[in-house]
Write an enzyme that holds these catalytic residues in place. Sequence first.
Site, PDB file in Angstrom:
ATOM      1  N   ASP A   6       1.064  -1.181   0.048  1.00 55.13           N
ATOM      2  CA  ASP A   6       0.033  -0.080   0.012  1.00 55.13           C
ATOM      3  C   ASP A   6       0.903   1.138  -0.003  1.00 55.13           C
ATOM      4  OD1 ASP A   6      -2.293   1.730   0.261  1.00 55.13           O
ATOM      5  OD2 ASP A   6      -1.906   1.629   2.662  1.00 55.13           O
ATOM      6  N   ARG A   7       0.330   2.421  -0.337  1.00 56.30           N
ATOM      7  CA  ARG A   7       1.182   3.609  -0.247  1.00 56.30           C
ATOM      8  C   ARG A   7       0.901   4.659   0.804  1.00 56.30           C
ATOM      9  NH1 ARG A   7       0.644   8.627  -4.470  1.00 56.30           N
ATOM     10  NH2 ARG A   7      -0.487   9.703  -2.456  1.00 56.30           N
ATOM     11  N   ASP A   8      -0.124   4.927   1.070  1.00 53.71           N
ATOM     12  CA  ASP A   8      -0.482   6.140   2.121  1.00 53.71           C
ATOM     13  C   ASP A   8      -0.565   5.458   3.303  1.00 53.71           C
ATOM     14  OD1 ASP A   8      -0.538   8.287   0.058  1.00 53.71           O
ATOM     15  OD2 ASP A   8      -2.515   7.642  -0.399  1.00 53.71           O
ATOM     16  N   THR A  50      -2.691   1.220  -4.677  1.00 52.41           N
ATOM     17  CA  THR A  50      -3.070   2.332  -3.911  1.00 52.41           C
ATOM     18  C   THR A  50      -4.457   2.940  -4.355  1.00 52.41           C
ATOM     19  OG1 THR A  50      -2.346   4.694  -3.268  1.00 52.41           O
ATOM     20  CG2 THR A  50      -1.566   3.675  -5.504  1.00 52.41           C
ATOM     21  N   ASN A  51      -5.245   2.935  -3.504  1.00 52.55           N
ATOM     22  CA  ASN A  51      -6.656   3.821  -4.046  1.00 52.55           C
ATOM     23  C   ASN A  51      -6.187   5.055  -3.890  1.00 52.55           C
ATOM     24  OD1 ASN A  51      -8.091   1.215  -3.662  1.00 52.55           O
ATOM     25  ND2 ASN A  51      -8.799   1.581  -1.902  1.00 52.55           N
TER      26      ASN A  51
HETATM   27 MG   LIG Z   1      -2.868   3.139   3.257  1.00 54.37          MG
END
Ligand SMILES: [Mg+2]
Length: 173
Positions: A6-8, A50-51
């Site tokens: 995931d990113r954030d 990533t969303n």
């Molecule tokens: Mg996240």
Amino acid sequence: MTLFLDRDGVVNDEIRDGYVLRPDMFHFSEGVLAAMPLLAKHFDRIVMVTNQRCIGRGLLTVAGLQEIHAQMLQQIELHGGRIDRIYFCPDLDNSSPCRKPATGMGLQAQMDFPDIDFTNAVMVGNTLSDMQFGKNLGMQTVFIPSTRPEVSFPHPLIDQRCQNLLEFAQSIQ
Ligand SMILES: [Mg+2]
């Protein structure tokens, strides 16, 4: 082995009630640039999922997202790490097949890289939606409690809990 990232809230500090809309709003989380080369040694495939609903909302263009990611990748590569492919879901609708916890981005990655074996893959994220995404595909899951420290562990969706990405990278060396 494949790593889904995931990113954030995992790679960069999540912006509370907001989005990363410009490269100068993207800040690597503590230890991430040191973690990436360790992960690159361990995993033969590293993909980001990533969303990014901010695109569907019209707050960021795809080109703007790519600019943020180009800067992110440059820094990661400067530190000896890599990300092989980035998948993002721009959709607003929670029922979108590409929006985690739906499996669309994982299935797209497997179409692009047919050697991906979900039973030999790990999903690292900071939400239960990320954990559900991983479990929906049969992956091991690692929870980073950066923004949701209240999530209890042990938890049926979580196989491992690490304070940050560096702690995870060190745990598998
Ligand atoms: Mg996240």
